[in-house]
Design a protein around this motif. Structure first.
Motif, PDB file in Angstrom:
ATOM      1  N   ASP A 206      39.802 -25.202 -51.403  1.00 12.63           N
ATOM      2  CA  ASP A 206      40.102 -26.510 -51.983  1.00 12.63           C
ATOM      3  C   ASP A 206      40.505 -26.377 -53.448  1.00 12.63           C
ATOM      4  OD1 ASP A 206      39.460 -27.971 -49.591  1.00 12.63           O
ATOM      5  OD2 ASP A 206      37.353 -27.642 -50.026  1.00 12.63           O
ATOM      6  N   THR A 296      34.135 -31.933 -42.515  1.00 12.44           N
ATOM      7  CA  THR A 296      34.513 -33.209 -43.123  1.00 12.44           C
ATOM      8  C   THR A 296      35.028 -34.207 -42.090  1.00 12.44           C
ATOM      9  OG1 THR A 296      34.952 -32.310 -45.313  1.00 12.44           O
ATOM     10  CG2 THR A 296      36.160 -34.289 -44.705  1.00 12.44           C
ATOM     11  N   VAL A 318      36.173 -42.115 -47.536  1.00 10.01           N
ATOM     12  CA  VAL A 318      36.570 -40.749 -47.866  1.00 10.01           C
ATOM     13  C   VAL A 318      36.144 -40.400 -49.287  1.00 10.01           C
ATOM     14  CG1 VAL A 318      38.513 -39.143 -48.032  1.00 10.01           C
ATOM     15  CG2 VAL A 318      38.535 -40.947 -46.293  1.00 10.01           C
ATOM     16  N   ASN A 319      36.435 -41.281 -50.217  1.00 15.09           N
ATOM     17  CA  ASN A 319      36.098 -41.009 -51.618  1.00 15.09           C
ATOM     18  C   ASN A 319      34.595 -40.855 -51.813  1.00 15.09           C
ATOM     19  OD1 ASN A 319      38.807 -41.137 -52.342  1.00 15.09           O
ATOM     20  ND2 ASN A 319      38.726 -43.329 -52.783  1.00 15.09           N
ATOM     21  N   TYR A 321      32.432 -39.862 -49.566  1.00  9.50           N
ATOM     22  CA  TYR A 321      31.995 -38.606 -48.954  1.00  9.50           C
ATOM     23  C   TYR A 321      32.312 -37.422 -49.866  1.00  9.50           C
ATOM     24  CZ  TYR A 321      31.403 -34.791 -45.636  1.00  9.50           C
ATOM     25  OH  TYR A 321      31.003 -33.630 -45.032  1.00  9.50           O
ATOM     26  N   TYR A 322      33.519 -37.403 -50.420  1.00 10.33           N
ATOM     27  CA  TYR A 322      33.880 -36.316 -51.329  1.00 10.33           C
ATOM     28  C   TYR A 322      32.996 -36.315 -52.574  1.00 10.33           C
ATOM     29  CZ  TYR A 322      38.101 -35.362 -48.576  1.00 10.33           C
ATOM     30  OH  TYR A 322      38.987 -35.025 -47.585  1.00 10.33           O
ATOM     31  N   LEU A 325      29.845 -34.596 -51.663  1.00  9.90           N
ATOM     32  CA  LEU A 325      30.029 -33.142 -51.648  1.00  9.90           C
ATOM     33  C   LEU A 325      29.942 -32.584 -53.066  1.00  9.90           C
ATOM     34  CD1 LEU A 325      33.017 -32.591 -49.146  1.00  9.90           C
ATOM     35  CD2 LEU A 325      30.585 -32.306 -48.689  1.00  9.90           C
ATOM     36  N   ASP A 326      30.587 -33.260 -53.994  1.00 10.54           N
ATOM     37  CA  ASP A 326      30.577 -32.793 -55.379  1.00 10.54           C
ATOM     38  C   ASP A 326      29.174 -32.865 -55.978  1.00 10.54           C
ATOM     39  OD1 ASP A 326      33.293 -32.292 -55.276  1.00 10.54           O
ATOM     40  OD2 ASP A 326      33.845 -34.228 -56.154  1.00 10.54           O
ATOM     41  N   ASN A 342      36.954 -28.063 -46.935  1.00 12.94           N
ATOM     42  CA  ASN A 342      36.194 -29.315 -47.030  1.00 12.94           C
ATOM     43  C   ASN A 342      37.066 -30.537 -47.290  1.00 12.94           C
ATOM     44  OD1 ASN A 342      33.514 -28.923 -46.418  1.00 12.94           O
ATOM     45  ND2 ASN A 342      32.880 -28.492 -48.516  1.00 12.94           N
ATOM     46  N   ARG A 343      38.237 -30.319 -47.891  1.00 14.44           N
ATOM     47  CA  ARG A 343      39.112 -31.442 -48.223  1.00 14.44           C
ATOM     48  C   ARG A 343      40.463 -31.254 -47.529  1.00 14.44           C
ATOM     49  NH1 ARG A 343      35.541 -31.368 -52.411  1.00 14.44           N
ATOM     50  NH2 ARG A 343      35.214 -33.319 -53.566  1.00 14.44           N
TER      51      ARG A 343
END
Length: 428
Positions: A206, A296, A318-319, A321-322, A325-326, A342-343
């Motif tokens: 990513d 993902t 989506v945002n 979830y990301y 992850l961060d 992952n993305r």
């Protein structure tokens, strides 16, 4: 990168995938997203002005002209269904000489009836993976617009394919970004052997994808990752060859590993177009199989209910979830390096394909993939770990009763066994 050259045809164009936007761009432009809304792009055709086959069986005539490079290619013998490139600009090295193998041994492992389980073996491509289908198409477009450098981020297979096409054609310099420790030596050796400039960065795929997009935009380098819509035009032809091997009969299921989601997106577009053109009477169902360590799509689709919804998918899902992850510093981690992502850049196109094809998404563990890989190998075909996600996923769906024992199932084996021999030796 949005440079433009004059093109000879107005029968193909680039179009935003969002129905509410629909912005269009000339095929001479090099771009990976829509200026108006930021969405991905499709390659669309003016089918009313193009010669469309009356039936898919017409393509069989190309087999009698296998001395012609474009008819020999498993991508370009179907060029009537991806008619964006003039013949003199097409770059082919004989990609697509692949096998659809009916494996009763693997069928027993999966739990379907004899004669119903087919393995589409893309490891027979020149660089050893399915990537050559899309690379031939993207590379041909790059040749059309006069590119001199081409770049990609890669977990290995894309870099091998790009380096091969650059090495054989001598038309461009290949520039490859890989993450630290995220590529098998089998794949890295190909990129180095074919003469690519290979740059390792701190981070995973990513991170490499983000970096290569920045560099390509700034330096005017042609980007060949599957965010490039021409890549997916070539990957459509995997489905054309599946149909060809099945005597143009549509299977019940297509099961494919889910990494950057280019294949699943391309397969959906292939069948949608064939159905719109009246060349097939139905679409198969689609199953996309994530690795549990890079899941993902599974988390968003099956756990959080994300859907294409006719182009009105919930971007906040989506945002969020990301962002999770961060916050958790969670990186993709699986032995299946080819799908360790992952993305996925083609998430929205894959959601659309799942809607078109009444699809499902599952995740399988590394152990399940390796067990499935061993079964594939024991019955005569060798594949890399990521490929076996399709077989492991089909077995899971059969156990759940989602796939019926009498249904015809096609599992896509995306890469050759020797792409990652270390995994095979370690398992056994």
């Amino acid at each position: 990168m949005a440079s433009t050259v004059q093109t000879k045809t107005d029968l193909a164009h680039q179009c935003c995938i969002q129905p509410s936007c629909g912005a269009t761009y000339d095929i001479g432009q090099v771009r990976t997203s829509c200026d108006a809304c930021g969405s991905l792009l499709d390659i669309l055709y003016d089918w009313e002005s193009l010669p469309v086959p009356k039936s898919l069986a017409e393509f069989e005539a190309k087999w009698s002209r296998r001395h012609e490079p474009l008819s020999f290619s498993g991508v370009w013998r179907f060029r009537d269904l991806l008619p964006f490139a003039p013949p003199e600009k097409i770059v082919t090295i004989g990609e697509g000489q692949t096998l659809l193998h009916a494996s009763d041994g693997v069928a027993r492992f999966v739990g379907v009836s004899a004669g119903k389980l087919h393995l589409q073996y893309e490891g027979m491509n020149p660089s050893g993976s399915f990537k050559d289908n899309g690379m031939s198409a993207a590379f041909s477009h790059a040749h059309m617009i006069g590119a001199r450098r081409a770049a990609c981020a890669s977990t290995g297979n894309t870099s091998a394919s790009l380096a091969l096409y650059c090495g054989v054609s001598k038309l461009m310099q290949a520039i490859i970004f890989i993450g630290s420790g995220k590529i098998s030596y089998g794949k890295l050796s190909q990129a180095l052997d074919y003469g690519a400039l290979t740059i390792q960065i701190a981070g995973d795929f990513d991170d490499a994808m983000h970096r290569v997009q920045q560099v390509s935009q700034k330096e005017g380098i042609y980007l060949v990752n599957s965010v490039n819509p021409f890549r997916l035009e070539g990957q459509k032809t995997i489905m054309f060859r599946v149909l060809e091997a099945l005597r143009w009969q549509v299977p019940d299921w297509i099961v494919v590993p889910g990494g950057n989601l280019g294949n699943s997106s391309a397969f959906g577009k292939a069948f949608h177009e064939l159905h719109e053109l009246g060349l097939v009477d139905r679409l198969p169902r689609l199953a996309v199989i994530n690795a549990a360590g890079a899941d993902t799509l599974y988390q968003l689709y099956e756990k959080r209910g994300l859907r294409w919804n006719g182009g009105r998918s919930d971007a906040a899902l989506v945002n969020n979830y990301y962002a999770e992850l961060d916050d958790a510093h969670r990186r993709a981690s699986t032995i299946a390096s080819a799908i360790e992502i992952n993305r996925p850049v083609n998430l929205s196109k894959c959601l659309r394909a799942l809607e078109w094809m009444n699809g499902v998404v599952r995740e399988v563990t590394d152990e399940q993939m390796l067990d499935a890989k061993a079964q594939v190998g024991a019955h005569g075909l060798g594949c890399e770990p990521a490929s076996a996600a399709s077989v492991a996923g089909a077995k899971m769906l059969r156990e759940e009763g989602v796939i019926e024992p009498g249904e015809r199932v096609v599992c896509i084996l995306t890469g050759h066994q020797l792409k990652d021999p270390t995994a095979t030796v370690a398992y056994h």
